[in-house]
Design an enzyme around this catalytic site. Structure first.
Site, PDB file in Angstrom:
ATOM      1  CD  GLU A   1      82.900  27.659  24.717  1.00  0.00           C
ATOM      2  OE1 GLU A   1      82.492  28.820  24.683  1.00  0.00           O
ATOM      3  OE2 GLU A   1      82.174  26.668  24.478  1.00  0.00           O
TER       4      GLU A   1
ATOM      5  CG  HIS B   1      82.854  31.319  29.722  1.00  0.00           C
ATOM      6  ND1 HIS B   1      82.024  30.843  28.730  1.00  0.00           N
ATOM      7  CD2 HIS B   1      84.045  31.563  29.117  1.00  0.00           C
ATOM      8  CE1 HIS B   1      82.678  30.808  27.581  1.00  0.00           C
ATOM      9  NE2 HIS B   1      83.914  31.222  27.794  1.00  0.00           N
TER      10      HIS B   1
ATOM     11  CB  ALA C   1      73.963  29.311  34.042  1.00  0.00           C
TER      12      ALA C   1
HETATM   13  P1  FAD Z   1      72.655  39.602  28.166  1.00  0.00           P
HETATM   14  O1  FAD Z   1      73.743  40.453  27.646  1.00  0.00           O
HETATM   15  O2  FAD Z   1      72.070  39.981  29.477  1.00  0.00           O
HETATM   16  O3  FAD Z   1      71.513  39.581  27.037  1.00  0.00           O
HETATM   17  C1  FAD Z   1      70.325  38.801  27.171  1.00  0.00           C
HETATM   18  C2  FAD Z   1      69.157  39.536  26.534  1.00  0.00           C
HETATM   19  O4  FAD Z   1      68.926  40.769  27.236  1.00  0.00           O
HETATM   20  C3  FAD Z   1      69.410  39.944  25.069  1.00  0.00           C
HETATM   21  O5  FAD Z   1      68.195  39.816  24.390  1.00  0.00           O
HETATM   22  C4  FAD Z   1      69.843  41.405  25.154  1.00  0.00           C
HETATM   23  O6  FAD Z   1      69.484  42.147  23.998  1.00  0.00           O
HETATM   24  C5  FAD Z   1      69.117  41.906  26.388  1.00  0.00           C
HETATM   25  N1  FAD Z   1      69.910  42.893  27.159  1.00  0.00           N
HETATM   26  C6  FAD Z   1      71.243  42.852  27.394  1.00  0.00           C
HETATM   27  N2  FAD Z   1      71.615  43.878  28.181  1.00  0.00           N
HETATM   28  C7  FAD Z   1      70.496  44.595  28.432  1.00  0.00           C
HETATM   29  C8  FAD Z   1      70.243  45.775  29.197  1.00  0.00           C
HETATM   30  N3  FAD Z   1      71.227  46.422  29.844  1.00  0.00           N
HETATM   31  N4  FAD Z   1      68.949  46.230  29.256  1.00  0.00           N
HETATM   32  C9  FAD Z   1      67.943  45.582  28.597  1.00  0.00           C
HETATM   33  N5  FAD Z   1      68.136  44.457  27.861  1.00  0.00           N
HETATM   34  C10 FAD Z   1      69.392  43.965  27.792  1.00  0.00           C
HETATM   35  N6  FAD Z   1      75.951  30.297  29.006  1.00  0.00           N
HETATM   36  C11 FAD Z   1      76.316  29.673  30.152  1.00  0.00           C
HETATM   37  O7  FAD Z   1      75.457  29.310  30.956  1.00  0.00           O
HETATM   38  N7  FAD Z   1      77.639  29.432  30.447  1.00  0.00           N
HETATM   39  C12 FAD Z   1      78.629  29.825  29.618  1.00  0.00           C
HETATM   40  O8  FAD Z   1      79.809  29.601  29.905  1.00  0.00           O
HETATM   41  C13 FAD Z   1      78.285  30.490  28.387  1.00  0.00           C
HETATM   42  N8  FAD Z   1      79.233  30.925  27.523  1.00  0.00           N
HETATM   43  C14 FAD Z   1      78.869  31.620  26.394  1.00  0.00           C
HETATM   44  C15 FAD Z   1      79.870  32.119  25.549  1.00  0.00           C
HETATM   45  C16 FAD Z   1      79.533  32.830  24.388  1.00  0.00           C
HETATM   46  C17 FAD Z   1      80.619  33.383  23.491  1.00  0.00           C
HETATM   47  C18 FAD Z   1      78.162  33.014  24.051  1.00  0.00           C
HETATM   48  C19 FAD Z   1      77.776  33.746  22.790  1.00  0.00           C
HETATM   49  C20 FAD Z   1      77.151  32.531  24.902  1.00  0.00           C
HETATM   50  C21 FAD Z   1      77.495  31.832  26.079  1.00  0.00           C
HETATM   51  N9  FAD Z   1      76.525  31.347  26.965  1.00  0.00           N
HETATM   52  C22 FAD Z   1      76.895  30.710  28.114  1.00  0.00           C
HETATM   53  C23 FAD Z   1      75.101  31.497  26.651  1.00  0.00           C
HETATM   54  C24 FAD Z   1      74.518  32.822  27.239  1.00  0.00           C
HETATM   55  O9  FAD Z   1      74.524  32.761  28.649  1.00  0.00           O
HETATM   56  C25 FAD Z   1      73.100  32.964  26.711  1.00  0.00           C
HETATM   57  O10 FAD Z   1      73.130  33.235  25.335  1.00  0.00           O
HETATM   58  C26 FAD Z   1      72.181  33.945  27.438  1.00  0.00           C
HETATM   59  O11 FAD Z   1      70.856  33.767  26.921  1.00  0.00           O
HETATM   60  C27 FAD Z   1      72.518  35.411  27.264  1.00  0.00           C
HETATM   61  O12 FAD Z   1      73.677  35.761  27.863  1.00  0.00           O
HETATM   62  P2  FAD Z   1      74.280  37.236  27.633  1.00  0.00           P
HETATM   63  O13 FAD Z   1      75.455  37.350  28.478  1.00  0.00           O
HETATM   64  O14 FAD Z   1      74.404  37.544  26.213  1.00  0.00           O
HETATM   65  O15 FAD Z   1      73.049  38.097  28.256  1.00  0.00           O
END
Ligand code: FAD
Length: 294
Positions: A16, A76, A50
């Site tokens: 990354e 991303h 973001a």
């Molecule tokens: P989600 O999948 O939406 O999850 C967030 C919360 O909602 C979790 O608690 C989950 O359990 C819950 N949830 C998920 N789907 C549902 C649903 N359908 N119904 C109800 N609840 C649900 N951030 C950035 O800003 N830019 C980046 O480039 C970036 N890259 C990342 C790369 C990796 C590998 C990782 C692990 C994280 C990265 N992040 C990045 C951070 C990420 O944006 C945060 O961790 C954010 O808080 C959650 O993103 P997510 O896509 O997991 O969200």
């Protein structure tokens, strides 16, 4: 090429990178990317600011990877501050550049801004929208959390939500960083039991300086094993010692993961290619065999 197709054939190695804060540092990042490419990764992912800060540069950097390296870019994309039209425009830009892989994320709102316009509540909504609009033009991946997402009420709920991401079409997952492999193995068993069948790639971050530790705990709530914490505390002001410890600790962590037959390995490079090269050099015989057949 779609990363999901590569994962059907082999274990993947990936790194990354993130867009630098200052535009004047882009040239340095391009050197870092070329350096990392010399380690023969299958793909390189580019983070996305973001809340607008580095979003433009993300697409530009993904294009650089597409045109100047031998690996695939994984761009991303976050839904948190995006409208459907923003995402359509961004995906059209990526598609025109022949970029086929996106990591669909929700993103965070660190300052709790209230004036954010967003058409996507969760990462799964973003992946569904991209699939509806663009069909198979993109392979979507997602994030997962071996130590549970901080907002999830329970580990089980978080895994149920991960299943929703798979159902929304995400074809593989990359984990949040962790330092204790047992945490990852326990998570993997639970995810597989819950019916998550797509590849789950562990994300590893070699720590190279003491300042990173607080930040890591803040953003990832990753558990730091006591042995590693002791090293950090003892050598907190010794840059060279911490680098050596980072390389040795992460080398063991990777060797253990490979021994347990992981689907792929993703390394958070922190744009420090010289350090990643030292790390990979340390375990080059084993990793070359493991990630062969590019
Ligand atoms: P989600 O999948 O939406 O999850 C967030 C919360 O909602 C979790 O608690 C989950 O359990 C819950 N949830 C998920 N789907 C549902 C649903 N359908 N119904 C109800 N609840 C649900 N951030 C950035 O800003 N830019 C980046 O480039 C970036 N890259 C990342 C790369 C990796 C590998 C990782 C692990 C994280 C990265 N992040 C990045 C951070 C990420 O944006 C945060 O961790 C954010 O808080 C959650 O993103 P997510 O896509 O997991 O969200």
């Amino acid at each position: 090429m779609k990363i999901a197709d590569i994962l059907n054939k082999k274990k993947t190695l990936s790194f990354e990178v993130f867009p630098p804060k200052r535009n004047t540092d882009i040239g340095n990042l391009y050197e870092v990317i070329k350096d990392l490419d010399s380690l023969n990764p299958d793909f390189m992912s580019v983070t996305y600011g973001a809340l607008g800060t580095t979003t433009d540069n993300s697409a530009m950097i993904a294009k650089f990877i597409k045109n100047n390296t031998t690996c695939e870019p994984l761009a991303h994309i976050t839904g948190i501050a995006s409208t459907k039209s923003d995402i359509t425009n961004l995906c059209n830009e990526l598609k025109a550049a022949h970029i086929e892989n996106v990591l669909t994320l929700r993103g965070d709102n660190p300052d709790n801004q209230t004036n954010i316009v967003s058409d996507f509540k969760h990462a799964s909504d973003l992946a569904l929208f991209i699939r509806q609009q663009f069909g198979n033009d993109f392979s979507c991946a997602g994030a997962c959390y071996p130590e549970k997402h901080p907002e999830a009420v329970s580990f089980e709920t978080d895994i149920d939500n991960l299943k929703k991401k798979q159902e929304a079409g995400m074809q593989f997952f990359t984990t949040q960083l962790f330092f204790d492999n047992n945490v990852f193995y326990r998570f993997l068993i639970k995810a597989r039991k819950a019916g998550i069948t797509v590849p789950i790639i562990p994300g590893i971050m070699p720590v190279t300086n003491y300042k990173q530790i607080d930040r890591i705990i803040q953003v990832s709530s990753a558990h730091i094993p006591i042995q590693l914490q002791n090293y950090f505390d003892k050598y907190r002001n010794d840059k060279q010692a911490l680098e050596e410890i980072g390389i040795i600790f992460t080398s063991y962590q990777i060797l253990d993961l490979l021994t347990n037959d992981i689907d792929g390995l993703h390394i958070y490079s922190m744009n420090k290619s010289h350090f990643i090269k030292k790390l990979m050099d340390n375990i080059s015989y084993v990793t070359t065999g493991y990630f062969a057949n590019k």
